[in-house]
Structures are given as structure tokens and as C-alpha cells.
Design a protein around this motif. Structure first.
Motif, mmCIF file in Angstrom:
data_model
loop_
_atom_site.group_PDB
_atom_site.id
_atom_site.type_symbol
_atom_site.label_atom_id
_atom_site.label_comp_id
_atom_site.label_asym_id
_atom_site.label_seq_id
_atom_site.Cartn_x
_atom_site.Cartn_y
_atom_site.Cartn_z
ATOM 1 N N UNK A 314 43.943 34.061 45.423
ATOM 2 C CA UNK A 314 43.139 34.134 43.795
ATOM 3 C C UNK A 314 43.148 35.319 43.509
ATOM 4 N N UNK A 315 42.868 35.765 42.377
ATOM 5 C CA UNK A 315 43.353 37.141 41.880
ATOM 6 C C UNK A 315 42.120 36.591 40.547
ATOM 7 N N UNK A 316 41.650 38.672 40.423
ATOM 8 C CA UNK A 316 41.181 38.226 38.951
ATOM 9 C C UNK A 316 41.518 40.005 38.125
ATOM 10 N N UNK A 317 41.223 39.918 36.969
ATOM 11 C CA UNK A 317 42.075 40.628 36.758
ATOM 12 C C UNK A 317 40.727 42.005 36.259
ATOM 13 N N UNK A 318 40.784 43.425 35.762
ATOM 14 C CA UNK A 318 39.741 43.809 34.877
ATOM 15 C C UNK A 318 38.816 43.621 33.949
ATOM 16 N N UNK A 319 39.174 42.368 32.903
ATOM 17 C CA UNK A 319 38.546 41.709 32.120
ATOM 18 C C UNK A 319 37.344 40.375 32.539
ATOM 19 N N UNK A 320 37.827 40.514 33.997
ATOM 20 C CA UNK A 320 37.239 39.115 34.382
ATOM 21 C C UNK A 320 38.308 38.312 34.040
ATOM 22 N N UNK A 321 39.464 37.906 34.155
ATOM 23 C CA UNK A 321 40.058 36.200 34.048
ATOM 24 C C UNK A 321 40.323 36.045 35.651
ATOM 25 N N UNK A 322 39.908 35.175 36.068
ATOM 26 C CA UNK A 322 40.640 34.865 37.477
ATOM 27 C C UNK A 322 41.913 33.716 36.851
#
Length: 444
Positions: A314-322
Motif C-alpha cells: 500500500x503506497x501514497x504519493x505527495x499528492x495524497x493519491x493511494x
């Protein structure tokens, strides 16, 4: 002459003496020379025997005294050695305390430098924000005919860019120094731990000989993983102690869902833990279960030996997208360099492939154990952290945490951090990561 012979001579002399007359008329008789000679000879032999006995006794006494002196000397030497050992133990204890104090001071120094570095970073961000505001306002002359302020703004932007580049270079240098100090601190902590282990090793060996460790493991009745806890009725997420088969007990972070229990093997959320570790640390595990951590390759291997397992990423980036993906996986032991075998589940319903199937079967690599497929470079040393690297390009969930996303704009600097590559070939920097495993019987 021995004592029984002396007693016989005494009896003969006494008998001869008893033969002399005692009455008045007998005193007038002459004593024969033979009797006198016998008495004299007996007295001489008696004196000689007594002298020999005394000499022998003196020799025995001297021997006893010499042995007593040797015994006293041995006892004095033993007491001296005992004192020297006590002094050596006290000196070692003081040395361990001094190293612990130095380690604490070094940790405090590192903390202060990190705070200063964060403050410098905030100042850079503030100045860049002000510069963006200035550039967003157009500058015109009094007749509104031409943008006469453009050259000045261009010079200002160029100067600011040069200043930013210098600050970024200084930040990079400071970060390199902090990493070296962190490695030095880890080495000191390792030495202190080794000292403590040696001081308690004798006690542990005695416990092992008595079979106490085996008795504790046999009577503990611990669960084999988080899903086993779920089966036993546990429904609250948190830290628990488990014991897989043929393994010592260890603590894990469990995530309990309505379908089963997941054992979390990696968690990153705020950059509080340094993941730029060497082989032994990745093998044993590091970090805090209440924050960021790596469970350890040995522990992950012991969990995967039970049967078929699921790895969920499970990952999330700087923009909050998972993003998330699920794989069937198996992890080999250290004799096979902890090679990871996995296959993405087609029925998981997750759109993105976090790790491509080309990475299946890759061994684990760190800066001091180059097991990747790249022939001319060490991917772990180039990108930071430890991972199942192929050609240094597809993913690294154990890279540096992205603390300065605006300042570190270069592609290589970005790839030193946590990243993964989408199916479109775009490299994406990450904000959080979570890796968890469970038996294939767990369904969501």
C-alpha cells in the motif's frame, strides 16, 4: 637409629645397672671392665640414636616450613590475580559507561544539526514562495507600453537560482555529514551492545544448558502469526508477541480486519527512521513498531515458511493519491540471499503493478552485499537503502524519505528516495509505504 632400637638399649642399660650390688659389702667388690664397656657402648649408641632422631625431625620441620611458605606464596598470588581481575572488570565497566555517554552526546549533536538543517530548509521554502509571488505580478512602465522590469526580474531570478543551487549543495553536504555521523553512532551502539552481550553470555549459556529456554518456548503457547491471533479471537490491532515454527518469539505489529489478521513487515510514514542500513540490520530488523520499522528478513522468512502467503503493498504519493497491489509470495533464507518469489494476483482488483514480475526471484541487496543484476554499479549504494534490486530502476521502497521535495528536483536525487515506476514508465516519489503479509485464506 629408630625409636624401638633406642628403647631396647635403654632396657639393656637398666638391666646391667640393676646387676650392680647395692649392699655395703658389695661396694667393696670391683666392677668388671666388660660391664663398664657394655654400659658405655649402650650410652654411646643411645646418644647417637637420639641425635639422628633429632636431625631427622629438624629436616622434616624444615620441609614442612618450606611447603607452608610455598602455600602462602601461592595464596598471595591468587589474591593478587583476583584483585587485578576485579580492577579490570571495573575498568571495562567504566569504559562501557563512557562509550554510552559519548553515544548519547553524539546523538544529541546529530539531533541539533538536523533541527538547524530543517530550519534552513524552511527559510529556503519561504524565500522561494516570496520569489514566486514577485514573479506572478507583472511590472510595467508609467506609459503601460512595455515591460521594462523584465530584465531586472530575470537577473533577480538568475541570482536567486544560483543562491538556491548553493544552498542545495550545502544541504547535500550537511546531509552526507549527518549520514556519516549516523553510521558512526550505529557502530558505537553496536560495540556497546556487543559489550553487554559478552557480559551476559555466560548466564545465557548456563540457562541453555539447563534447558530453560526450550522449556519456556514449549510452554509459551504463542500464536504463529497475526492471523493465528485472529483465529484465536483477537480483534484489536496492535503489537503482539508471536512465535512461528522453529523460531524464537518476537514482537510484531498486527492489523486486524473483519476477514483476518495481517502481519506488517514494513512501515514508513514520517521519515523518523533511517533506512540506509547494512545487511546485518536488514537481516535482524530495525526501527520501532510504534513508528517506522523493518521487521527483519529472518523474521519475514520464518513467517513465509508456513505455507502460501499474500503480500499486500500500500503506497501514497505527495499528492495524497493511494495505490495498492497484492501478490502471492515466498521468501528464501539467507543461504539463498533472501530471494523474493512472487506473482501478482489477477483477481485482486487493484489497478497498479507496484513491482513487476520480472523482479521475481531476485536476491536482497544492501550497500555491503551487492547481489543485484547490475554489473557495473551497486544499486543499494547508488540509490540508498536495501531492496530486491534488478537494474536499479523499477522501485525502491526503502530509499531515503523525501524531506525536501522542492529543493531536490534533480532526477538522480529523486531516485535516491522512496520511489516506484508506474506502468507508463513514470517514476513517482512516495510519501508513505506499508507492506503486510497474511495466509492466502485471508480475503477482503
Amino acid at each position: 637409629m629408630k625409636m624401638p632400637q633406642i628403647l631396647i638399649l635403654l632396657l639393656i642399660i637398666f638391666h646391667v645397672a640393676a646387676g650392680f650390688p647395692t649392699d655395703r659389702s658389695g661396694r667393696d667388690k670391683l666392677v668388671s671392665w666388660d660391664d663398664v664397656n657394655v654400659v658405655s657402648h649402650g650410652l654411646l649408641q643411645l646418644g647417637q640414636g637420639l641425635k639422628e632422631h633429632v636431625d631427622k625431625t629438624k629436616a622434616q620441620m624444615r620441609d614442612v616450613n618450606a611447603k607452608l611458605k610455598a602455600f602462602n606464596s601461592t595464596m598471595a598470588n591468587l589474591e593478587k590475580k583476583q584483585q587485578e581481575q576485579d580492577e579490570a572488570l571495573r575498568a571495562k565497566s567504566k569504559e562501557v559507561e563512557e562509550r554510552e555517554r559519548q553515544a548519547a552526546e553524539l546523538a544529541e549533536e546529530v539531533k541539533v544539526k538536523v533541527e538547524k538543517l530543517n530550519q534552513q530548509t524552511e527559510n529556503i521554502h519561504s524565500r522561494m514562495d516570496r520569489l514566486e509571488k514577485v514573479l506572478s505580478v507583472p511590472t510595467v512602465d508609467s506609459n503601460n507600453s512595455d515591460h521594462t522590469g523584465v530584465p531586472f526580474i530575470q537577473r533577480l531570478v538568475a541570482a536567486q537560482n544560483r543562491r538556491i543551487d548553493q544552498l542545495v549543495e550545502k544541504i547535500q553536504q550537511q546531509q552526507d555529514k549527518l549520514e556519516k555521523q549516523s553510521l558512526h553512532l550505529q557502530a558505537l551502539q553496536s560495540k556497546v551492545s556487543q559489550k553487554r552481550v559478552k557480559s551476559h553470555r555466560r548466564r545465557d549459556e548456563e540457562m541453555a544448558l539447563r534447558g530453560e529456554a526450550e522449556k519456556i518456548n514449549a510452554e509459551s503457547g504463542l500464536a504463529r502469526d497475526c492471523h493465528d491471533l485472529f483465529v484465536r479471537g483477537q480483534r484489536v490491532s496492535g503489537v503482539y508477541t508471536i512465535q512461528p515454527e522453529d523460531c524464537k518469539p518476537f514482537n510484531v505489529l498486527c492489523e486486524m480486519t473483519s476477514e483476518g489478521g495481517w502481519t506488517i513487515i514494513q512501515k514508513r510514514q514520517d521519515g523518523s527512521q533511517n533506512f540506509n542500513q547494512l545487511w546485518q540490520s536488514y537481516k535482524n530488523g530495525f526501527g520501532s513498531l510504534n513508528g517506522e520499522f523493518w521487521l527483519g528478513l529472518d523474521n519475514i522468512h520464518s513467517l513465509s515458511k508456513r505455507g502460501q502467503n499474500i503480500l499486500q503493498v500500500e503506497l501514497s504519493d505527495e499528492s495524497g493519491q493511494h495505490q495498492a497491489a497484492r501478490y502471492q509470495f515466498q521468501l528464501d533464507g539467507e543461504e539463498k540471499k533472501f530471494a523474493l518469489h512472487f506473482e501478482q494476483e489477477s483477481s485482486s482488483g487493484l489497478q497498479e503493478k507496484i513491482m513487476t514480475t520480472r523482479a521475481s526471484g531476485l536476491p536482497f541487496s544492501t550497500a555491503d552485499r551487492d547481489n543485484d543484476l547490475a554489473a557495473d554499479v551497486n544499486c543499494a549504494e547508488l540509490l540508498s537503502g536495501g531492496w530486491w534490486f534488478g537494474s536499479c530502476g523499477e522501485s525502491n521502497l526503502n530509499g531515503k524519505y523525501p524531506r525536501r521535495p522542492r529543493a531536490l528536483r534533480k532526477q538522480q536525487a529523486r531516485r535516491k528516495g522512496m520511489f516506484w515506476t508506474t506502468r507508463e514508465g513514470r517514476s513517482t516519489s512516495l510519501k508513505t509505504t506499508l507492506l503486510k503479509i497474511a495466509p492466502v485464506s485471508v480475503k477482503q
